[in-house]
Design a protein around this motif. Structure first.
Motif, mmCIF file in Angstrom:
data_model
loop_
_atom_site.group_PDB
_atom_site.id
_atom_site.type_symbol
_atom_site.label_atom_id
_atom_site.label_comp_id
_atom_site.label_asym_id
_atom_site.label_seq_id
_atom_site.Cartn_x
_atom_site.Cartn_y
_atom_site.Cartn_z
ATOM 1 N N SER A 9 -3.091 6.569 -1.076
ATOM 2 C CA SER A 9 -2.502 5.342 -1.581
ATOM 3 C C SER A 9 -2.627 5.331 -3.100
ATOM 4 N N ALA A 10 -1.747 4.584 -3.724
ATOM 5 C CA ALA A 10 -1.765 4.480 -5.180
ATOM 6 C C ALA A 10 -1.085 3.192 -5.607
ATOM 7 N N GLU A 11 -1.560 2.623 -6.686
ATOM 8 C CA GLU A 11 -0.899 1.491 -7.317
ATOM 9 C C GLU A 11 0.062 2.065 -8.351
ATOM 10 N N LEU A 12 1.265 1.548 -8.382
ATOM 11 C CA LEU A 12 2.294 2.062 -9.266
ATOM 12 C C LEU A 12 2.879 0.935 -10.096
ATOM 13 N N PRO A 25 8.031 -6.417 -15.359
ATOM 14 C CA PRO A 25 7.007 -5.501 -14.848
ATOM 15 C C PRO A 25 6.457 -5.981 -13.500
ATOM 16 N N LEU A 26 6.271 -5.038 -12.594
ATOM 17 C CA LEU A 26 5.729 -5.320 -11.265
ATOM 18 C C LEU A 26 4.728 -4.227 -10.889
ATOM 19 N N VAL A 27 3.984 -4.499 -9.848
ATOM 20 C CA VAL A 27 3.085 -3.495 -9.291
ATOM 21 C C VAL A 27 3.493 -3.254 -7.844
ATOM 22 N N ALA A 28 3.545 -1.990 -7.477
ATOM 23 C CA ALA A 28 3.817 -1.619 -6.087
ATOM 24 C C ALA A 28 2.663 -0.767 -5.584
ATOM 25 N N ARG A 29 2.419 -0.849 -4.315
ATOM 26 C CA ARG A 29 1.403 -0.001 -3.687
ATOM 27 C C ARG A 29 2.131 1.016 -2.818
ATOM 28 N N LEU A 30 1.801 2.280 -3.008
ATOM 29 C CA LEU A 30 2.348 3.362 -2.193
ATOM 30 C C LEU A 30 1.302 3.754 -1.172
ATOM 31 N N ALA A 39 7.068 9.355 6.398
ATOM 32 C CA ALA A 39 7.334 8.075 5.744
ATOM 33 C C ALA A 39 6.335 7.721 4.654
ATOM 34 N N ILE A 40 6.837 6.969 3.688
ATOM 35 C CA ILE A 40 6.003 6.333 2.676
ATOM 36 C C ILE A 40 6.298 4.839 2.733
ATOM 37 N N LYS A 41 5.236 4.056 2.725
ATOM 38 C CA LYS A 41 5.400 2.599 2.685
ATOM 39 C C LYS A 41 5.187 2.153 1.244
ATOM 40 N N VAL A 42 6.118 1.364 0.753
ATOM 41 C CA VAL A 42 6.012 0.812 -0.586
ATOM 42 C C VAL A 42 5.928 -0.703 -0.454
ATOM 43 N N SER A 43 4.867 -1.270 -0.993
ATOM 44 C CA SER A 43 4.665 -2.718 -0.967
ATOM 45 C C SER A 43 4.825 -3.244 -2.380
ATOM 46 N N PHE A 44 5.823 -4.101 -2.570
ATOM 47 C CA PHE A 44 6.094 -4.679 -3.879
ATOM 48 C C PHE A 44 5.387 -6.021 -3.974
ATOM 49 N N HIS A 45 4.545 -6.177 -4.981
ATOM 50 C CA HIS A 45 3.822 -7.425 -5.200
ATOM 51 C C HIS A 45 4.635 -8.259 -6.184
ATOM 52 N N GLU A 53 7.733 -5.265 1.781
ATOM 53 C CA GLU A 53 7.468 -3.884 2.171
ATOM 54 C C GLU A 53 8.747 -3.154 2.549
ATOM 55 N N TRP A 54 8.841 -1.920 2.102
ATOM 56 C CA TRP A 54 9.917 -1.012 2.466
ATOM 57 C C TRP A 54 9.278 0.284 2.939
ATOM 58 N N ILE A 55 9.878 0.882 3.931
ATOM 59 C CA ILE A 55 9.426 2.190 4.411
ATOM 60 C C ILE A 55 10.607 3.130 4.317
ATOM 61 N N PHE A 56 10.387 4.260 3.653
ATOM 62 C CA PHE A 56 11.458 5.243 3.565
ATOM 63 C C PHE A 56 10.891 6.647 3.511
ATOM 64 N N ALA A 57 11.754 7.617 3.607
ATOM 65 C CA ALA A 57 11.358 9.013 3.748
ATOM 66 C C ALA A 57 10.637 9.541 2.512
ATOM 67 N N ARG A 58 9.552 10.250 2.763
ATOM 68 C CA ARG A 58 8.815 10.913 1.688
ATOM 69 C C ARG A 58 9.729 11.872 0.939
#
Length: 138
Positions: A9-12, A25-30, A39-45, A53-58
């Motif tokens: 996981s990572a904060e982006l 500016p926003l922060v997303a969590r991968l 899959a990778i889940k991306v959570s937009f704060h 949350e979005w889930i899409f192909a790595r």
């Protein structure tokens, strides 16, 4: 970035591109797990509410670093802005459309970590097909 033998996981930091306005500016969590190796889940704060949350192909993020990829809801492509390489991500749904950009380096670092967990081409080794079928039949 956090990781284990089976998860990463990572904060982006990214920017929401708004036409005719300064980027927001926003922060997303991968998040990535070997339990769902494609899959990778991306959570937009985006405020105090639950994250979007979005889930899409790595592979979509991986290919998007070097060339435009994606059709439909998720598109990814590289760009160069302010002297650093950036990654553009466009998300579309019946509720709206959003475009983001992020520095390539932290995305590439995260992806590298996911490929250490599950190497490219070995994703099917981590999927229990019988369990998936049983889950959908019950």
């Amino acid at each position: 970035m956090n990781s284990s033998d089976t998860t990463a996981s990572a904060e982006l930091g990214l920017r929401l591109i708004v036409p005719d306005r300064p980027a927001v500016p926003l922060v997303a969590r991968l998040d990535y797990t070997a339990d769902d190796p494609y899959a990778i889940k991306v959570s937009f704060h985006v405020g105090e509410d639950d994250p979007v949350e979005w889930i899409f192909a790595r592979e979509l993020l991986t290919v998007g670093i070097v060339r435009a990829v994606g059709e439909g809801d998720v598109r990814v492509w590289p760009a160069k802005g302010s002297g650093e390489r950036t990654l553009n991500i466009t998300l579309s749904s019946p509720f709206g459309h959003a475009q983001f950009d992020a520095a390539v380096a932290p995305v590439a670092d995260f992806l590298h970590r996911t490929y250490e967990i599950v190497p490219a081409g070995q994703e099917s080794d981590y999927v229990d097909l019988d369990a998936e079928i049983e889950q959908h039949l019950c």
